[in-house]
Design a protein around this motif. Sequence first.
Motif, PDB file in Angstrom:
ATOM      1  N   ARG A   1       0.936  -1.287   0.027  1.00 30.12           N
ATOM      2  CA  ARG A   1      -0.124   0.069  -0.038  1.00 30.12           C
ATOM      3  C   ARG A   1       0.939   1.250  -0.149  1.00 30.12           C
ATOM      4  N   PHE A   2       1.975   1.245   0.893  1.00 26.71           N
ATOM      5  CA  PHE A   2       2.911   2.313   0.706  1.00 26.71           C
ATOM      6  C   PHE A   2       3.452   2.701  -0.419  1.00 26.71           C
ATOM      7  N   LEU A   3       4.191   1.482  -1.197  1.00 22.80           N
ATOM      8  CA  LEU A   3       4.479   1.564  -2.539  1.00 22.80           C
ATOM      9  C   LEU A   3       3.549   2.239  -3.480  1.00 22.80           C
ATOM     10  N   PHE A   4       2.476   1.468  -3.369  1.00 25.21           N
ATOM     11  CA  PHE A   4       1.356   1.918  -4.332  1.00 25.21           C
ATOM     12  C   PHE A   4       1.097   3.436  -4.324  1.00 25.21           C
ATOM     13  N   ASN A   5       0.931   4.056  -2.789  1.00 26.34           N
ATOM     14  CA  ASN A   5       0.811   5.478  -2.721  1.00 26.34           C
ATOM     15  C   ASN A   5       1.789   6.275  -3.353  1.00 26.34           C
ATOM     16  N   ALA A   6       3.040   5.819  -3.221  1.00 27.95           N
ATOM     17  CA  ALA A   6       4.455   6.578  -3.561  1.00 27.95           C
ATOM     18  C   ALA A   6       4.283   6.541  -5.125  1.00 27.95           C
ATOM     19  N   PHE A   7       4.003   5.520  -6.016  1.00 28.00           N
ATOM     20  CA  PHE A   7       4.075   5.348  -7.281  1.00 28.00           C
ATOM     21  C   PHE A   7       2.869   6.225  -8.141  1.00 28.00           C
ATOM     22  N   ASP A   8       1.626   6.307  -7.068  1.00 25.86           N
ATOM     23  CA  ASP A   8       0.467   6.942  -7.412  1.00 25.86           C
ATOM     24  C   ASP A   8       0.820   8.331  -7.237  1.00 25.86           C
ATOM     25  N   ALA A   9       1.577   9.010  -8.224  1.00 25.61           N
ATOM     26  CA  ALA A   9       2.021  10.365  -7.575  1.00 25.61           C
ATOM     27  C   ALA A   9       0.920  11.451  -7.621  1.00 25.61           C
ATOM     28  N   ASP A  10      -0.185  11.265  -8.712  1.00 28.03           N
ATOM     29  CA  ASP A  10      -1.029  12.468  -8.572  1.00 28.03           C
ATOM     30  C   ASP A  10      -2.450  11.998  -7.819  1.00 28.03           C
ATOM     31  N   GLY A  11      -2.206  10.763  -6.955  1.00 31.16           N
ATOM     32  CA  GLY A  11      -3.375  10.527  -6.125  1.00 31.16           C
ATOM     33  C   GLY A  11      -4.695  10.045  -6.380  1.00 31.16           C
ATOM     34  N   ASN A  12      -4.504   9.895  -7.787  1.00 35.52           N
ATOM     35  CA  ASN A  12      -6.308   9.450  -8.484  1.00 35.52           C
ATOM     36  C   ASN A  12      -6.498   7.866  -7.947  1.00 35.52           C
ATOM     37  N   GLY A  13      -5.926   7.217  -7.237  1.00 32.78           N
ATOM     38  CA  GLY A  13      -6.038   5.842  -6.951  1.00 32.78           C
ATOM     39  C   GLY A  13      -5.762   4.975  -7.941  1.00 32.78           C
ATOM     40  N   ALA A  14      -4.893   5.091  -8.905  1.00 31.87           N
ATOM     41  CA  ALA A  14      -4.309   4.152  -9.886  1.00 31.87           C
ATOM     42  C   ALA A  14      -3.093   4.542 -10.412  1.00 31.87           C
ATOM     43  N   ILE A  15      -2.298   3.629 -10.965  1.00 30.58           N
ATOM     44  CA  ILE A  15      -1.006   3.659 -11.230  1.00 30.58           C
ATOM     45  C   ILE A  15      -1.078   3.541 -12.894  1.00 30.58           C
ATOM     46  N   CYS A  16      -0.846   4.522 -13.651  1.00 29.60           N
ATOM     47  CA  CYS A  16      -0.760   4.594 -15.076  1.00 29.60           C
ATOM     48  C   CYS A  16       0.580   4.188 -15.524  1.00 29.60           C
ATOM     49  N   PHE A  17       0.814   3.948 -16.805  1.00 35.54           N
ATOM     50  CA  PHE A  17       2.168   3.529 -17.150  1.00 35.54           C
ATOM     51  C   PHE A  17       3.114   4.627 -17.048  1.00 35.54           C
ATOM     52  N   GLN A  18       2.616   5.870 -17.238  1.00 38.11           N
ATOM     53  CA  GLN A  18       3.662   7.126 -16.835  1.00 38.11           C
ATOM     54  C   GLN A  18       3.948   7.038 -15.444  1.00 38.11           C
ATOM     55  N   ASP A  19       2.974   7.005 -14.478  1.00 39.97           N
ATOM     56  CA  ASP A  19       3.497   7.020 -13.023  1.00 39.97           C
ATOM     57  C   ASP A  19       4.548   5.881 -12.945  1.00 39.97           C
ATOM     58  N   PHE A  20       3.960   4.583 -13.363  1.00 40.70           N
ATOM     59  CA  PHE A  20       5.171   3.565 -13.000  1.00 40.70           C
ATOM     60  C   PHE A  20       6.302   3.670 -13.670  1.00 40.70           C
ATOM     61  N   VAL A  21       6.755   4.345 -14.723  1.00 43.40           N
ATOM     62  CA  VAL A  21       8.120   4.665 -15.427  1.00 43.40           C
ATOM     63  C   VAL A  21       8.690   5.814 -14.773  1.00 43.40           C
ATOM     64  N   LEU A  22       7.930   6.645 -14.177  1.00 47.19           N
ATOM     65  CA  LEU A  22       8.704   7.771 -13.897  1.00 47.19           C
ATOM     66  C   LEU A  22       9.232   7.602 -12.402  1.00 47.19           C
ATOM     67  N   GLY A  23       8.426   6.494 -11.487  1.00 45.25           N
ATOM     68  CA  GLY A  23       9.164   6.086 -10.150  1.00 45.25           C
ATOM     69  C   GLY A  23      10.221   5.051 -10.397  1.00 45.25           C
ATOM     70  N   LEU A  24       9.874   4.302 -11.456  1.00 44.21           N
ATOM     71  CA  LEU A  24      10.805   3.300 -11.583  1.00 44.21           C
ATOM     72  C   LEU A  24      12.172   3.915 -12.254  1.00 44.21           C
ATOM     73  N   SER A  25      12.120   4.945 -12.946  1.00 42.81           N
ATOM     74  CA  SER A  25      13.324   5.404 -13.397  1.00 42.81           C
ATOM     75  C   SER A  25      14.024   6.241 -12.252  1.00 42.81           C
ATOM     76  N   VAL A  26      13.265   6.761 -11.331  1.00 40.93           N
ATOM     77  CA  VAL A  26      14.125   7.398 -10.142  1.00 40.93           C
ATOM     78  C   VAL A  26      14.725   6.238  -9.306  1.00 40.93           C
ATOM     79  N   LEU A  27      13.883   5.121  -9.141  1.00 39.44           N
ATOM     80  CA  LEU A  27      14.275   4.243  -8.091  1.00 39.44           C
ATOM     81  C   LEU A  27      15.707   3.438  -8.756  1.00 39.44           C
ATOM     82  N   LEU A  28      15.911   3.159 -10.371  1.00 35.34           N
ATOM     83  CA  LEU A  28      16.802   2.506 -10.813  1.00 35.34           C
ATOM     84  C   LEU A  28      18.005   3.375 -11.189  1.00 35.34           C
TER      85      LEU A  28
END
Length: 126
Positions: A73-100
């Motif tokens: 749940r914590f990870l989900f909220n961190a990836f859901d940058a706009d807080g809309n309750g869903a992770i889209c591809f853009q949210d996913f790759v933006l977070g992954l880019s920072v992490l990796l």
Amino acid sequence: ADGAEADVELAAVRHQPEGLARLQAQTRFSKTELQSLYRGFKAECPSGLVDEDTFKLIYSQFFPQGDAAAYARFLFNAFDADGNGAICFQDFVLGLSVLLRGTVQEKLRWAFNLYDLNKDGCVTQE
């Protein structure tokens, strides 16, 4: 031709991510890496969106021992940058880019955001 097909494929998603070139500029991924990530994302989430329950299910497959739901749940909220309750591809790759591939500062900011549960700018023991 393969690149043009991939661009068309990216545009066909229901929740359309930013254009491939724009995502490439916003992340530290190559066009080929983004295309590969997108194929994997669409395979797991054909609608183009991941809700929290689906994210927990996917996350639990990587950590089958114990209950990973709270941390997921914590990870989900961190990836859901706009807080809309869903992770889209853009949210996913933006977070992954920072992490990796992010700088130390970017990774620290992302980690702080992960643990700042109520988004008040503080991480407390609770």
